[in-house]
Design an enzyme around this catalytic site. Structure first.
Site, PDB file in Angstrom:
ATOM      1  N   GLU A  34       0.873  -1.163   0.000  1.00  0.00           N
ATOM      2  CA  GLU A  34       0.000   0.000   0.000  1.00  0.00           C
ATOM      3  C   GLU A  34       0.919   1.224   0.000  1.00  0.00           C
ATOM      4  OE1 GLU A  34      -2.851   0.268   3.221  1.00  0.00           O
ATOM      5  OE2 GLU A  34      -3.479   2.235   2.483  1.00  0.00           O
ATOM      6  N   ARG A 260       5.369 -13.189   9.291  1.00  0.00           N
ATOM      7  CA  ARG A 260       6.068 -11.942   8.977  1.00  0.00           C
ATOM      8  C   ARG A 260       7.445 -11.916   9.649  1.00  0.00           C
ATOM      9  NH1 ARG A 260       2.441  -7.828   9.156  1.00  0.00           N
ATOM     10  NH2 ARG A 260       3.972  -6.235   9.623  1.00  0.00           N
ATOM     11  N   LYS A 270       4.338   0.550   9.405  1.00  0.00           N
ATOM     12  CA  LYS A 270       4.443   1.818   8.690  1.00  0.00           C
ATOM     13  C   LYS A 270       3.824   2.967   9.488  1.00  0.00           C
ATOM     14  CE  LYS A 270       2.895   0.072   4.830  1.00  0.00           C
ATOM     15  NZ  LYS A 270       2.331  -0.046   3.467  1.00  0.00           N
TER      16      LYS A 270
HETATM   17  P1  ATP Z   1      -0.120  -1.615   6.775  1.00  0.00           P
HETATM   18  O1  ATP Z   1      -1.108  -2.511   6.075  1.00  0.00           O
HETATM   19  O2  ATP Z   1      -0.218  -1.583   8.253  1.00  0.00           O
HETATM   20  O3  ATP Z   1       0.057  -0.293   6.170  1.00  0.00           O
HETATM   21  P2  ATP Z   1       1.769  -3.555   5.926  1.00  0.00           P
HETATM   22  O4  ATP Z   1       3.059  -3.761   6.608  1.00  0.00           O
HETATM   23  O5  ATP Z   1       0.774  -4.643   5.855  1.00  0.00           O
HETATM   24  O6  ATP Z   1       1.271  -2.284   6.609  1.00  0.00           O
HETATM   25  P3  ATP Z   1       1.624  -3.400   3.059  1.00  0.00           P
HETATM   26  O7  ATP Z   1       2.068  -2.301   2.190  1.00  0.00           O
HETATM   27  O8  ATP Z   1       0.211  -3.784   3.045  1.00  0.00           O
HETATM   28  O9  ATP Z   1       2.054  -2.993   4.509  1.00  0.00           O
HETATM   29  O10 ATP Z   1       2.546  -4.668   2.828  1.00  0.00           O
HETATM   30  C1  ATP Z   1       2.854  -5.170   1.559  1.00  0.00           C
HETATM   31  C2  ATP Z   1       3.199  -6.617   1.683  1.00  0.00           C
HETATM   32  O11 ATP Z   1       4.296  -6.802   2.552  1.00  0.00           O
HETATM   33  C3  ATP Z   1       2.052  -7.414   2.252  1.00  0.00           C
HETATM   34  O12 ATP Z   1       1.899  -8.584   1.477  1.00  0.00           O
HETATM   35  C4  ATP Z   1       2.486  -7.717   3.651  1.00  0.00           C
HETATM   36  O13 ATP Z   1       1.953  -8.923   4.082  1.00  0.00           O
HETATM   37  C5  ATP Z   1       4.005  -7.769   3.513  1.00  0.00           C
HETATM   38  N1  ATP Z   1       4.651  -7.448   4.779  1.00  0.00           N
HETATM   39  C6  ATP Z   1       4.467  -6.347   5.525  1.00  0.00           C
HETATM   40  N2  ATP Z   1       5.193  -6.398   6.655  1.00  0.00           N
HETATM   41  C7  ATP Z   1       5.872  -7.574   6.621  1.00  0.00           C
HETATM   42  C8  ATP Z   1       6.793  -8.223   7.502  1.00  0.00           C
HETATM   43  N3  ATP Z   1       7.156  -7.669   8.661  1.00  0.00           N
HETATM   44  N4  ATP Z   1       7.280  -9.430   7.132  1.00  0.00           N
HETATM   45  C9  ATP Z   1       6.915  -9.981   5.973  1.00  0.00           C
HETATM   46  N5  ATP Z   1       6.058  -9.430   5.106  1.00  0.00           N
HETATM   47  C10 ATP Z   1       5.530  -8.239   5.415  1.00  0.00           C
HETATM   48 MG    MG Z   2      -1.270  -4.239   4.668  1.00  0.00          MG
END
Ligand code: ATP
Ligand code: MG
Length: 553
Positions: A34, A260, A270
């Site tokens: 995102e 994760r 984030k």
């Molecule tokens: P948010 O949704 O809270 O803004 P997010 O960390 O889920 O944050 P995204 O941009 O949705 O951010 O993440 C993109 C991809 O990265 C998703 O598929 C998510 O599952 C993966 N991802 C995010 N954080 C991690 C992590 N700590 N370890 C592994 N994969 C991650």
């Molecule tokens: Mg997310």
């Protein structure tokens, strides 16, 4: 075992079976960020996994921006994310894709669901919805709008889309099961009203799809075969499948979850990272103390070291915390093997060699790397006045101090052995200069009188030295698990995470240090030139040794 003889992870096994059985003709994965912040080290794991699997199985990986929350998203983040993925060494298939490119198709599918009696426009207020939803111990109640005629819902959906209804006054919900033990199936919201501009579609849309309504359908449009996400989406999987089965989508992707990446002393959220940026605690998303890809790059981490960490952490289905020392090991090991050596004095003290002619300059040579002849030798001017580290001199010291002491000898790295005679002090008693003598014929040789030097110190020739600034870093948080429990992560910041040193002196050649290249400053650690400063500034990437001692190679 794969061809590389490394143990395989469960996703490799699943894909391998799907390919062998013919279920998967060509693997298609995607990385779906995102654009509401910069990528961090946790994202790197998902990137390495999705792009890595595509490479391994001859498939492709899409980059798809999940831009369904316009309030928090921006083009700055879109650009930064693309830069970071490319820097990590991965190439997405074709153009970058955007959830917002599919808004038209998603809307048609939403209308399809309504016509099929599988979705309805609900006008419960937020508070009423919460009440109707129930909780883990209580089943929910059907919304009074649940059985309204499809025509009425379709009409209202159009009004929602055209901005005729106020935010929060209505939503489109799937008609599934208000008594389901899985909260995600209790008539989840598919579309909500938002009267805001979108970074990509401008003011075209007044409604935006939820993550759940968008994600699986986008996967299907793109022909994604294996949609890999983190464990928190496990409970969304039944909804993911329900939606795909309920609409005329072009393909049936499957969702798989993995754990994760969590690192101790590190935040990988984030929202929290943005709070650090917005509050000015750090100097932007690419502050070298940030666990963002941009911050790590500015700090001197390489893409290879980050990929190696992801490799070492492995891919599993159970949550665990990886020691930050593992990431530090990855970069230290790489720099130890490859970084050219040079000398830099962080806290300078003038050394005057009283028996060395004022107008004389010699050229000393030293290897760029002690074990790598292929890297060649560098030249260093040497003259009567040098800079040494303040902490490398003492007027008196015991035997453990193997540096410069009055009446004792020390070797200047790649140059002479010297013996100290006196410390010059200012009125306040601070040492301003050290006077010493060279011992003749000791460059590359032991002294003829047999009195050897106990230690070696680094130095820089004063007339030719270049002045620079150095940023030393420590962990950003003092707490192993910042923000855990009831704690506020903002209260757990390490006050000493940045030490800015000015007036340091480096070998002249470092004035041309290339951005992105790592150097070992002998006896000090690994450093890289800061990419944002116009002046000569070096960021400390990592110290020479692991202070915790766990990950020494
Ligand atoms: P948010 O949704 O809270 O803004 P997010 O960390 O889920 O944050 P995204 O941009 O949705 O951010 O993440 C993109 C991809 O990265 C998703 O598929 C998510 O599952 C993966 N991802 C995010 N954080 C991690 C992590 N700590 N370890 C592994 N994969 C991650
Ligand atoms: Mg997310």
């Amino acid at each position: 075992m794969s061809s590389t003889d490394k143990p395989t992870n469960f996703l490799q096994n699943i894909i391998s079976e799907d390919v062998q059985s013919g279920k998967t003709k060509q693997l298609v994965t995607r990385f779906p960020p995102e654009p509401n912040g910069y990528l961090h080290i946790g994202h790197a794991k998902s990137i390495c996994l999705n792009f890595g699997l595509a490479q391994e199985f001859g498939g492709t990986c899409n980059l798809r921006f999940d831009d369904t929350n316009p309030e928090k998203e921006s083009q700055e983040y879109v650009d930064a994310i693309q830069k970071d993925i490319a820097w990590l060494g991965f190439e997405w298939n074709g153009e970058a894709k955007f959830a917002s490119n599919y808004f038209g198709q998603l809307f048609e599918w939403a209308q399809h669901l309504v016509r099929e009696g599988k979705a309805y426009v609900c006008e419960l207020s937020a508070e009423e919805s919460r009440e109707y939803r129930g909780d883990f111990t209580r089943p929910g109640k059907n919304s009074p709008y649940r059985d309204r005629p499809a025509e009425e819902s379709l009409d209202l959906l159009d009004k929602m889309k055209d901005g005729e209804l106020a935010e929060g006054s209505a939503s489109l919900r799937a008609k599934i099961d208000m008594s389901s033990g899985n909260m995600n199936l209790r008539d989840p919201v598919l579309y909500r009203i938002r009267h805001v501009s979108h970074h990509n579609t401008g003011d075209t849309w007044k409604i935006y799809p939820t993550y759940d309504f968008a994600h699986g359908q986008e996967d299907s449009i793109e022909g994604v075969t294996h949609s890999i996400c983190t464990l928190e989406f496990q409970d969304h999987k039944p909804l993911y499948e329900w939606l795909l089965e309920s609409m005329p989508v072009p393909s049936q992707p499957r969702q798989y979850e993995f754990a994760r990446l969590n690192l101790n002393y590190t935040i990988t959220s984030k929202r929290k990272l943005k709070a650090l940026v917005d509050s000015g605690v750090v100097d932007g998303w690419d502050d070298p103390r940030m666990p963002t890809i941009a911050g790590l790059r500015r700090r001197g981490y390489t893409a290879k070291a980050i990929r190696r960490l992801c490799d070492m952490a492995g891919v599993t289905r159970s949550d665990s915390v990886v020691d930050l020392g593992m990431l530090e090991f990855a970069i230290r090991d790489e720099l130890d093997k490859n970084a050219p050596r040079s000398m830099c004095v962080l806290r300078p003290l003038k050394l005057v060699l009283t028996n060395y002619p004022e107008d004389k300059t010699e050229v000393m040579t030293g290897p760029y790397h002690p074990q790598r002849d292929d890297m060649g030798f560098r030249e260093m001017p040497f003259s009567r006045e040098l800079w040494i580290e303040q902490e490398d001199f003492r007027e008196e010291a015991n035997k453990k101090f193997k540096r410069l002491v009055i009446g004792k000898r020390v070797r200047l790295r790649n140059a002479y052995i010297i013996e100290a005679d006196a410390a010059v002090k200012d009125a306040a008693g601070n040492i301003t200069e050290v006077h010493a003598r060279i011992i003749e014929n000791t460059v590359g040789n032991d002294p003829e009188d047999g009195i050897r030097a106990k230690g070696v110190i680094h130095w820089v020739d004063a007339p030719s030295a270049v002045s620079c600034a150095i940023n030393l870093f420590d962990r950003l948080f003092t707490h192993e698990s910042p923000g855990s429990g009831d704690e506020d992560f903002m209260e757990q910041l390490n006050p000493d995470s940045l030490v800015e040193l000015k007036g340091c002196y480096s070998e002249a050649s470092l004035a041309k240090a290339e951005i992105g290249k790592g150097f070992q400053f002998e006896r000090q650690g690994y450093f890289t030139r800061d990419s944002r400063s116009e002046d000569l500034v070096f960021n400390q990437t990592i110290g020479l040794r692991d202070s915790q001692g766990k990950f020494n190679s």
